[in-house]
Design a protein around this motif. Structure first.
Motif, PDB file in Angstrom:
ATOM      1  N   HIS A  12       1.011  -1.200  -0.046  1.00  0.00           N
ATOM      2  CA  HIS A  12      -0.174   0.018  -0.159  1.00  0.00           C
ATOM      3  C   HIS A  12       0.736   1.285   0.040  1.00  0.00           C
ATOM      4  N   ARG A  13       0.549   2.081  -0.947  1.00  0.00           N
ATOM      5  CA  ARG A  13       1.361   3.389  -1.079  1.00  0.00           C
ATOM      6  C   ARG A  13       2.926   3.277  -1.083  1.00  0.00           C
ATOM      7  N   GLU A  73       0.608  -0.352  -4.549  1.00  0.00           N
ATOM      8  CA  GLU A  73      -0.780   0.506  -4.996  1.00  0.00           C
ATOM      9  C   GLU A  73      -0.077   1.711  -4.708  1.00  0.00           C
ATOM     10  N   ASP A 119      -1.422   6.303  -5.164  1.00  0.00           N
ATOM     11  CA  ASP A 119      -2.545   7.335  -5.273  1.00  0.00           C
ATOM     12  C   ASP A 119      -2.087   8.412  -6.511  1.00  0.00           C
ATOM     13  N   HIS A 127      -1.660  11.189  -1.731  1.00  0.00           N
ATOM     14  CA  HIS A 127      -2.706  10.677  -1.295  1.00  0.00           C
ATOM     15  C   HIS A 127      -3.770  11.737  -1.146  1.00  0.00           C
ATOM     16  N   ASN A 137      -0.927  -1.009  -9.064  1.00  0.00           N
ATOM     17  CA  ASN A 137      -2.424  -0.636  -9.145  1.00  0.00           C
ATOM     18  C   ASN A 137      -2.142   0.934  -8.695  1.00  0.00           C
ATOM     19  N   GLU A 166      -4.200   3.777  -7.997  1.00  0.00           N
ATOM     20  CA  GLU A 166      -5.396   4.457  -7.512  1.00  0.00           C
ATOM     21  C   GLU A 166      -5.664   5.761  -8.153  1.00  0.00           C
ATOM     22  N   LYS A 219      -6.972   9.133  -7.809  1.00  0.00           N
ATOM     23  CA  LYS A 219      -7.561  10.010  -6.636  1.00  0.00           C
ATOM     24  C   LYS A 219      -7.682  11.518  -6.936  1.00  0.00           C
ATOM     25  N   PHE A 245     -12.301   4.964  -6.115  1.00  0.00           N
ATOM     26  CA  PHE A 245     -13.713   5.312  -5.494  1.00  0.00           C
ATOM     27  C   PHE A 245     -14.667   5.911  -6.335  1.00  0.00           C
ATOM     28  N   LEU A 256     -13.409   0.766  -6.252  1.00  0.00           N
ATOM     29  CA  LEU A 256     -12.979   0.806  -4.939  1.00  0.00           C
ATOM     30  C   LEU A 256     -14.450   1.006  -4.203  1.00  0.00           C
ATOM     31  N   TYR A 297      -8.503  -4.376   0.826  1.00  0.00           N
ATOM     32  CA  TYR A 297      -7.754  -2.891   1.385  1.00  0.00           C
ATOM     33  C   TYR A 297      -8.109  -2.623   2.980  1.00  0.00           C
ATOM     34  N   THR A 298      -7.397  -2.184   3.728  1.00  0.00           N
ATOM     35  CA  THR A 298      -5.894  -2.157   3.938  1.00  0.00           C
ATOM     36  C   THR A 298      -5.852  -3.146   5.129  1.00  0.00           C
ATOM     37  N   ILE A 324      -4.004  -5.717  -0.171  1.00  0.00           N
ATOM     38  CA  ILE A 324      -3.285  -4.462  -0.211  1.00  0.00           C
ATOM     39  C   ILE A 324      -3.017  -4.318   1.534  1.00  0.00           C
TER      40      ILE A 324
END
Ligand code: G3P
Ligand code: MG
Length: 250
Positions: A18-19, A45, A47, A60, A118, A120, A122, A155, A175, A220-221, A240
Motif C-alpha cells: 500500500h502506497r 498500490e 494514489d 494521497h 495498481n 488508484e 485519486k 472510489f 473501490l 484493503y488495507t 493490499i
C-alpha cells in the motif's frame, strides 16, 4: 496474445504494498517503492492525481500539508512548484528531500524492475473526469510495450468512466468502502474486472456474489494477521497491506 484480464486470467500477485511500503517510508514516494521491493513485494498500490498543469503525480491527500512541506491544494500548483517540495522530512530525517514522484517516474521504476502497479485514481475534488482521462491515457502510453498493464482503480465512478473512454484496454476496479445495494451493477456498468473492498466487507456471501458477477476480489488495507488469514481462507485474489515488514508476499 494473452486472454483478457479477469475471471480466467489474473496476472497480478496476491500481495500488494500500500502506497509503496505502508508507513515504513514516506508514502507514495520512490523510496517507499524501493523499501517495499526490498521486502519482496512485486506489486504496489499508489494514489495519483493531477497538478494544475495536468501532470499525473503521486499523492494521497487533496492538500499538501500532511505529507510534504507544501501548503494548500495539491491540484492548485503546477508541476514546476510541486517538483521542488520535500515529501520525505515529515516522515523521518533520513528521508529528507525525497521528491514527489511523477507517474512517469514510477512507471519507469516498475517496468525496469518487472513490478506490477495498481494506480488508484485519486482526483482533486471537482476533477474526477479529467483525472480519470489523463491518468488512463498516460498509463496506456507508459505501459504500451508491457506484457502486464497497470490495474486502474478508484472510489469515483466518474473517474473510472473517463478512464474507460480514454483507454478501454486497461483493466479497471471499483473501490468500495461500503456496499450499496447496487455495488455489483456499478462495477459491471463500468466494465470493471475487479472490486477492491474494505477488507471487513468480504465474507463467503459477498465473495460469491462478486465471483458470480465475473469480478475478481481484492481487499484493503489489511494490517493484521488474523484479518489476512481470514481473507486467504476465503480465497481472496489480492491483499493490499501497509505491513510489508509483517507479511512475506507469497
Ligand atoms: O486502493 C486501496 C486504498 O489505497 C484505498 O484507500 O485512502 O488508502 O487510498 P486510501
Ligand atoms: Mg490508495
Amino acid at each position: 496474445m494473452s486472454p483478457p484480464i479477469g475471471t480466467t486470467h489474473w496476472p497480478y500477485p496476491r500481495w500488494i504494498a500500500h502506497r509503496g511500503a505502508g508507513k515504513l517510508a514516506p508514502e507514495n514516494t520512490l523510496a517507499a517503492f524501493r523499501l517495499g521491493a526490498a521486502h519482496g513485494y512485486r506489486m504496489f498500490e499508489c494514489d495519483v492525481k493531477l497538478s494544475a498543469d495536468g501532470l499525473p503525480f503521486l499523492l494521497h491527500d487533496a492538500t499538501l500539508e500532511r505529507t510534504s512541506n507544501g501548503r494548500g491544494s495539491a491540484g492548485g500548483l503546477p508541476w514546476s512548484a510541486l517538483s521542488q517540495l520535500d515529501a520525505g522530512s515529515w516522515h523521518s530525517r533520513s528521508h529528507a528531500g525525497e521528491p514527489l514522484p511523477t507517474l512517469q517516474a514510477i512507471a519507469q521504476y516498475c517496468l525496469r524492475n518487472g513490478h506490477q502497479l495498481n494506480i488508484e485514481i485519486k482526483p482533486t475534488p471537482g476533477t474526477e473526469g479529467k483525472t480519470g482521462e489523463v491518468v488512463a491515457r498516460s498509463a496506456a502510453q507508459l505501459w504500451q510495450a508491457a506484457t502486464v498493464p497497470p490495474l486502474l482503480s478508484s472510489f469515483q465512478p466518474a473517474s473510472l468512466e473517463a478512464a474507460r473512454t480514454a483507454a478501454p484496454q486497461l483493466p479497471r476496479a471499483l473501490l468500495l468502502d461500503t456496499l450499496p445495494p447496487d455495488w455489483l451493477q456499478q462495477a459491471q456498468a463500468l466494465d470493471c474486472v475487479a472490486v477492491v473492498c474494505n477488507h471487513a466487507l468480504w465474507d463467503a456471501a459477498t465473495l460469491a456474489q462478486a465471483r458470480g458477477a465475473g469480478l475478481r476480489c481484492l481487499a484493503y488495507t489489511v494490517n493484521d494477521e488474523w484479518a489476512a488469514q481470514r481473507l486467504l481462507d476465503l480465497g481472496i485474489d489480492g491483499i493490499i497491506t501497509d505491513r510489508v515488514d509483517l507479511f512475506a508476499p507469497g
